[in-house]
Design a protein around this motif. Sequence first.
Motif, PDB file in Angstrom:
ATOM      1  N   ILE A   2       0.789  -1.294   0.197  1.00 31.44           N
ATOM      2  CA  ILE A   2       0.381   0.278   0.477  1.00 31.44           C
ATOM      3  C   ILE A   2       1.361   1.230   0.222  1.00 31.44           C
ATOM      4  CG2 ILE A   2      -1.057   1.421   1.606  1.00 31.44           C
ATOM      5  CD1 ILE A   2      -3.036  -1.552   2.741  1.00 31.44           C
ATOM      6  N   VAL A   3       1.056   2.278  -0.491  1.00 30.83           N
ATOM      7  CA  VAL A   3       1.361   3.529  -0.490  1.00 30.83           C
ATOM      8  C   VAL A   3       0.358   4.610  -0.216  1.00 30.83           C
ATOM      9  CG1 VAL A   3       3.197   5.101  -1.892  1.00 30.83           C
ATOM     10  CG2 VAL A   3       2.597   3.234  -2.353  1.00 30.83           C
ATOM     11  N   PHE A   4       0.553   4.936   0.975  1.00 34.72           N
ATOM     12  CA  PHE A   4      -0.221   5.834   1.721  1.00 34.72           C
ATOM     13  C   PHE A   4       0.048   7.521   1.810  1.00 34.72           C
ATOM     14  CE2 PHE A   4      -2.988   7.950   6.095  1.00 34.72           C
ATOM     15  CZ  PHE A   4      -4.268   7.364   5.201  1.00 34.72           C
ATOM     16  N   ALA A  62      -6.445  -1.168  -1.473  1.00 36.12           N
ATOM     17  CA  ALA A  62      -6.288   0.327  -1.506  1.00 36.12           C
ATOM     18  C   ALA A  62      -7.555   0.354  -1.144  1.00 36.12           C
ATOM     19  CB  ALA A  62      -6.232   0.290  -3.135  1.00 36.12           C
ATOM     20  N   ALA A  63      -8.388  -0.238  -1.437  1.00 33.69           N
ATOM     21  CA  ALA A  63      -9.492   0.478  -0.279  1.00 33.69           C
ATOM     22  C   ALA A  63      -9.721   0.562   1.234  1.00 33.69           C
ATOM     23  CB  ALA A  63     -10.775  -0.023  -0.653  1.00 33.69           C
ATOM     24  N   LEU A  64      -8.444   0.052   1.569  1.00 31.89           N
ATOM     25  CA  LEU A  64      -8.718   0.157   3.446  1.00 31.89           C
ATOM     26  C   LEU A  64      -8.531   1.139   4.281  1.00 31.89           C
ATOM     27  CD1 LEU A  64      -8.438  -2.331   5.468  1.00 31.89           C
ATOM     28  CD2 LEU A  64      -5.929  -2.063   5.714  1.00 31.89           C
ATOM     29  N   PRO A  65      -6.795   1.314   3.803  1.00 31.39           N
ATOM     30  CA  PRO A  65      -6.577   2.975   5.320  1.00 31.39           C
ATOM     31  C   PRO A  65      -7.577   4.358   5.117  1.00 31.39           C
ATOM     32  CG  PRO A  65      -4.972   1.993   3.302  1.00 31.39           C
ATOM     33  CD  PRO A  65      -5.673   1.760   2.781  1.00 31.39           C
ATOM     34  N   ILE A  66      -8.651   4.551   4.589  1.00 35.13           N
ATOM     35  CA  ILE A  66      -8.317   5.935   4.490  1.00 35.13           C
ATOM     36  C   ILE A  66     -10.384   5.445   5.225  1.00 35.13           C
ATOM     37  CG2 ILE A  66      -9.930   7.626   4.249  1.00 35.13           C
ATOM     38  CD1 ILE A  66      -8.025   8.177   2.474  1.00 35.13           C
ATOM     39  N   ILE A  67     -10.512   4.386   4.708  1.00 39.13           N
ATOM     40  CA  ILE A  67     -11.847   4.286   5.372  1.00 39.13           C
ATOM     41  C   ILE A  67     -12.235   3.518   6.693  1.00 39.13           C
ATOM     42  CG2 ILE A  67     -13.369   5.021   3.431  1.00 39.13           C
ATOM     43  CD1 ILE A  67     -13.779   1.925   3.104  1.00 39.13           C
ATOM     44  N   ALA A  86       2.432   6.726  16.366  1.00 38.19           N
ATOM     45  CA  ALA A  86       1.953   5.656  17.234  1.00 38.19           C
ATOM     46  C   ALA A  86       0.501   5.313  17.448  1.00 38.19           C
ATOM     47  CB  ALA A  86       2.263   7.061  18.752  1.00 38.19           C
ATOM     48  N   LEU A  87      -0.073   5.615  16.611  1.00 35.58           N
ATOM     49  CA  LEU A  87      -1.573   5.757  16.722  1.00 35.58           C
ATOM     50  C   LEU A  87      -1.557   5.144  15.515  1.00 35.58           C
ATOM     51  CD1 LEU A  87      -3.520   8.690  17.144  1.00 35.58           C
ATOM     52  CD2 LEU A  87      -3.727   7.071  18.401  1.00 35.58           C
ATOM     53  N   PHE A  88      -0.990   5.358  14.673  1.00 37.33           N
ATOM     54  CA  PHE A  88      -0.943   5.322  12.990  1.00 37.33           C
ATOM     55  C   PHE A  88      -0.380   3.469  12.414  1.00 37.33           C
ATOM     56  CE2 PHE A  88       0.418   5.075   8.149  1.00 37.33           C
ATOM     57  CZ  PHE A  88      -1.300   5.127   7.107  1.00 37.33           C
ATOM     58  N   VAL A  89       0.380   3.906  13.017  1.00 39.26           N
ATOM     59  CA  VAL A  89       1.688   2.528  13.167  1.00 39.26           C
ATOM     60  C   VAL A  89       0.322   1.019  14.037  1.00 39.26           C
ATOM     61  CG1 VAL A  89       3.932   1.152  12.835  1.00 39.26           C
ATOM     62  CG2 VAL A  89       3.002   3.438  12.132  1.00 39.26           C
ATOM     63  N   PRO A  90      -0.194   1.220  14.699  1.00 39.58           N
ATOM     64  CA  PRO A  90       0.019   0.295  15.279  1.00 39.58           C
ATOM     65  C   PRO A  90      -1.795  -0.372  14.605  1.00 39.58           C
ATOM     66  CG  PRO A  90       0.953   1.833  16.562  1.00 39.58           C
ATOM     67  CD  PRO A  90       0.706   2.567  16.104  1.00 39.58           C
ATOM     68  N   SER A  91      -2.116   0.915  14.467  1.00 41.57           N
ATOM     69  CA  SER A  91      -4.255   0.466  13.745  1.00 41.57           C
ATOM     70  C   SER A  91      -3.400  -0.085  12.362  1.00 41.57           C
ATOM     71  CB  SER A  91      -4.979   1.441  13.953  1.00 41.57           C
ATOM     72  OG  SER A  91      -3.876   2.672  13.542  1.00 41.57           O
ATOM     73  N   MET A  92      -2.654   0.653  11.180  1.00 45.67           N
ATOM     74  CA  MET A  92      -1.931  -0.366  10.394  1.00 45.67           C
ATOM     75  C   MET A  92      -3.036  -1.016  10.205  1.00 45.67           C
ATOM     76  SD  MET A  92      -2.633   1.291   7.185  1.00 45.67           S
ATOM     77  CE  MET A  92      -2.188   0.699   5.777  1.00 45.67           C
ATOM     78  N   LYS A  93      -1.602  -1.703  11.264  1.00 52.43           N
ATOM     79  CA  LYS A  93      -1.490  -3.105  11.497  1.00 52.43           C
ATOM     80  C   LYS A  93      -2.070  -4.349  11.953  1.00 52.43           C
ATOM     81  CE  LYS A  93       4.560  -4.101  13.099  1.00 52.43           C
ATOM     82  NZ  LYS A  93       4.563  -3.075  13.938  1.00 52.43           N
ATOM     83  N   VAL A  94      -3.397  -3.685  12.167  1.00 51.15           N
ATOM     84  CA  VAL A  94      -4.302  -4.191  13.117  1.00 51.15           C
ATOM     85  C   VAL A  94      -5.089  -4.947  11.722  1.00 51.15           C
ATOM     86  CG1 VAL A  94      -6.410  -4.024  14.325  1.00 51.15           C
ATOM     87  CG2 VAL A  94      -4.221  -3.536  15.563  1.00 51.15           C
TER      88      VAL A  94
END
Length: 325
Positions: free
Chosen positions: A86-88, A117-122, A274-282
């Motif tokens: 993914i490129v974000f 591609a659909a995942l990150p923002i929504i 600190a918020l974004f990296v863990p939630s992306m993994k989840v």
Amino acid sequence: MKAIRLYETGGHDVLKYETLDDPKCSQEGVVVDVKSSSVNFSDSLIRRGLYPYMPDMPAILGNECAGIIKEVGSSVTHLKVGQKVIVFGIPSYCSAIAAPANRVIPLPDNIDLDEAAALPIIYHTAYHMMHTVKRIKEGETMLVYAVAGGVGTAAIQLAQLAGVKVIGLTSSEEKATFVKKMGIDHVINYKTENVVERVLELTDNKGVDLIMDSVGGEKFGDNFKMMNTFGHLIWFGIAGGQPTTNLLEAIGGSPAKCHAVSMFHLYGVINNPALFVPSMKVLIGLLAEGKIKPVIHERLDLAEAGKAHEILEKHENIGKVILNP
Ligand SMILES: NC(=O)c1ccc[n+]([C@@H]2O[C@H](COP(=O)([O-])OP(=O)(O)OC[C@H]3O[C@@H](n4cnc5c(N)ncnc54)[C@H](OP(=O)(O)O)[C@@H]3O)[C@@H](O)[C@H]2O)c1
């Protein structure tokens, strides 16, 4: 490479399909062959000049895509050619993209690139409203505007995983039928039903614990008639225009209800690793395990970006619209 560029704001005709020089790989970055680029309502707001954060012109639209790495910079050691990623957070309505390594998220091989591609923002938007801003608990109820759209369908799936009940608002029977099939607890057609009355009826007159309002507009004040004690209203969009409600009057009108109101913008999360990296993994983990699955309304060629915007603006989409360069 091909790209959709914008020189000025306006109607769909300001989206220009162009051939540009191929991107160059930096020492600290990669070049990705873009297979899927995701269309968000914010892209349409930018095109119309209504977004709070406007890019400099000319601008390539889009903010998230998925593809395959075709070149890796000499100082990048953890990414390799041929890898799905993914490129974000980089303009993404294009067929190739040069990105610094910290904007590139590796994917397991089994993941479908349109869904990635659909995942990150929504999903990040729904996830952080539920778990960072509100800290919603199992058994609580949330009211979700535009529930059949991208953020809305992501919210339904994340609520089911968290044991949270969802009441959704939508504009058509077709959309209502779709979200019922997804297992939503209740759906209200706001065109034909009285939303406040129905929400109170469905919650034994208590109201809901969380409202995710992406519409704003003239009826924004109604939210305060539909919230439980300690209910939390999160405002995160202006699809229906800027609200005119006097917030202090609205909250102070029923002080014992202890209502909270928050603004949510995803940039607040993206700018905080600190918020974004863990939630992306989840979220990637949930996608790989099949516990969440982005709903894709339609796949279009990159050149049809105008049609993609029109679908969202005419309320036609159920889930996401994807552009395939
Ligand atoms: N703050 C943030 O960080 C953030 C992040 C992501 C998205 N958002 C916001 O969340 C909302 C959903 O985004 P999305 O990309 O997933 O879009 P979407 O929900 O897939 O598409 C927009 C939907 O909004 C509903 N809508 C209600 N009033 C509307 C109006 N006056 N004009 C057009 N649409 C209207 C329509 O659904 P119905 O037919 O059911 O009414 C429409 O299908 C957008 O407002 C977006 O700007 C905010």
